[in-house]
Design a protein around this motif. Sequence first.
Motif, PDB file in Angstrom:
ATOM      1  N   ARG A  44       1.124  -1.091  -0.038  1.00 11.12           N
ATOM      2  CA  ARG A  44       0.024  -0.014   0.312  1.00 11.12           C
ATOM      3  C   ARG A  44       1.132   1.571   0.065  1.00 11.12           C
ATOM      4  NH1 ARG A  44      -4.495   0.141   4.596  1.00 11.12           N
ATOM      5  NH2 ARG A  44      -5.248   1.760   3.514  1.00 11.12           N
ATOM      6  N   SER A  45       2.098   1.482   0.208  1.00 17.01           N
ATOM      7  CA  SER A  45       2.633   2.364   0.704  1.00 17.01           C
ATOM      8  C   SER A  45       4.761   1.484   0.015  1.00 17.01           C
ATOM      9  CB  SER A  45       3.360   3.028   2.057  1.00 17.01           C
ATOM     10  OG  SER A  45       4.106   3.774   1.511  1.00 17.01           O
TER      11      SER A  45
ATOM     12  N   GLU B 103      -2.196   6.182   2.218  1.00 19.63           N
ATOM     13  CA  GLU B 103      -4.171   6.571   1.712  1.00 19.63           C
ATOM     14  C   GLU B 103      -5.453   5.359   1.912  1.00 19.63           C
ATOM     15  OE1 GLU B 103      -5.038   9.155   0.144  1.00 19.63           O
ATOM     16  OE2 GLU B 103      -2.499  10.397  -0.578  1.00 19.63           O
ATOM     17  N   GLY B 104      -6.164   6.362   2.595  1.00 18.19           N
ATOM     18  CA  GLY B 104      -7.097   5.595   2.633  1.00 18.19           C
ATOM     19  C   GLY B 104      -8.280   6.731   3.720  1.00 18.19           C
ATOM     20  N   ASP B 105      -9.492   6.280   3.185  1.00 18.95           N
ATOM     21  CA  ASP B 105     -10.684   6.560   3.562  1.00 18.95           C
ATOM     22  C   ASP B 105     -11.241   6.700   5.163  1.00 18.95           C
ATOM     23  OD1 ASP B 105     -11.008   8.091   1.031  1.00 18.95           O
ATOM     24  OD2 ASP B 105     -11.850   5.728   0.095  1.00 18.95           O
TER      25      ASP B 105
ATOM     26  N   THR C  84      -3.919   7.106   8.758  1.00  8.83           N
ATOM     27  CA  THR C  84      -4.271   7.067   6.771  1.00  8.83           C
ATOM     28  C   THR C  84      -4.644   8.542   7.188  1.00  8.83           C
ATOM     29  OG1 THR C  84      -6.248   7.083   8.552  1.00  8.83           O
ATOM     30  CG2 THR C  84      -5.299   4.971   7.571  1.00  8.83           C
ATOM     31  N   THR C  85      -4.407   8.625   5.591  1.00  6.62           N
ATOM     32  CA  THR C  85      -4.421  10.592   5.543  1.00  6.62           C
ATOM     33  C   THR C  85      -6.362  10.602   6.038  1.00  6.62           C
ATOM     34  OG1 THR C  85      -5.262   9.615   3.628  1.00  6.62           O
ATOM     35  CG2 THR C  85      -3.046  10.110   3.375  1.00  6.62           C
TER      36      THR C  85
ATOM     37  N   ARG D  11      -7.062  14.001   8.064  1.00  2.00           N
ATOM     38  CA  ARG D  11      -7.710  15.290   8.200  1.00  2.00           C
ATOM     39  C   ARG D  11      -8.619  15.536   9.172  1.00  2.00           C
ATOM     40  NH1 ARG D  11      -8.020  12.356   2.451  1.00  2.00           N
ATOM     41  NH2 ARG D  11      -9.383  10.915   3.226  1.00  2.00           N
TER      42      ARG D  11
END
Length: 310
Positions: free
Chosen positions: A129-130, A147-149, A166-167, A171
């Motif tokens: 994933r990275s 990166e992840g929701d 995660t991003t 946020r």
Amino acid sequence: MMVPLALLALGAVAAALAPRMLTRSDWPDREPVLALWVWQCVVVGVIMCCALAMSLSAAAAWEAVRGNIFAPAPNGVMEAYALTAYGPWAAPVAVVLACGAVWTVVMLTREVRGSRAQRKQRRADLLVRSPQLPGEESSGNRLVVLEGDRPDAWWLPGTAPQLVITTAALRRLNKRQLDAVLAHEEGHAHARHHWLLNASSALAGGFPQVPVFAAFRDQVHRLVELAADDVASRRFGRLAIALALVELNEERGVFGPCPGVAEVPRRVNRLLAPGQRFTTARRWRMTAAAALVPVVPVLVTLLPALRALG
């Protein structure tokens, strides 16, 4: 056979009563580190009872074991234990307890290997994933951003521990909340909580019928989170880590009318409405009292020898 029976009875009483007493008390939520210490002392005490009973039973059953155990003992000590009067039950008891010891080692080995394999797989998934760019060398960063929701953060223990976030979490969290999450995960790493989790899972998996081991596993999983919350709250405040827990878990439905995971709301409530902590003197007294629990089986074992020497 009186001393081994006394040890087994003592271990059985501790294994049955200690979980009830500790789980019904409210102070472990206020003092999670102290509660972890008490749980460890109780479990070690139970294991000591079984190990010492096994040693004395084996000494009574087999001459070779007897010679090794009592070789450095002064004259009259071995006779004080009346090993020859233990009867035919000594060998079966020793064999059963020895099988339990071997099974404990097997389960602990399996748990450690399984944990390592899981960490290795998670690191492999993390690399997928990275991935590193062509020509990029591994920098050994302790912080990895994915990166992840879904807002999430976790710690990967090992020789090169890493914190993964995660991003979506970046946020949703402000700087102070993010620092509190990092402090929480670092608290797990510095206290080596994964070792305690492995040991408790191995004992509970190997002996599911023993109440103290099952309760030990459940309580360890809960108390290590509370201890890490306290580490973060001391550095960045209770409100910061409480809000961070809400932000990271709000989308998982744990704060609904019928939450599937009730532990997170309890942790948030504990942070927002903390109970009164013990004084330093009381914590030291309870720490010393808990440390005496594993000493009791040793004293019971040595009682005939002390009487003979006295």
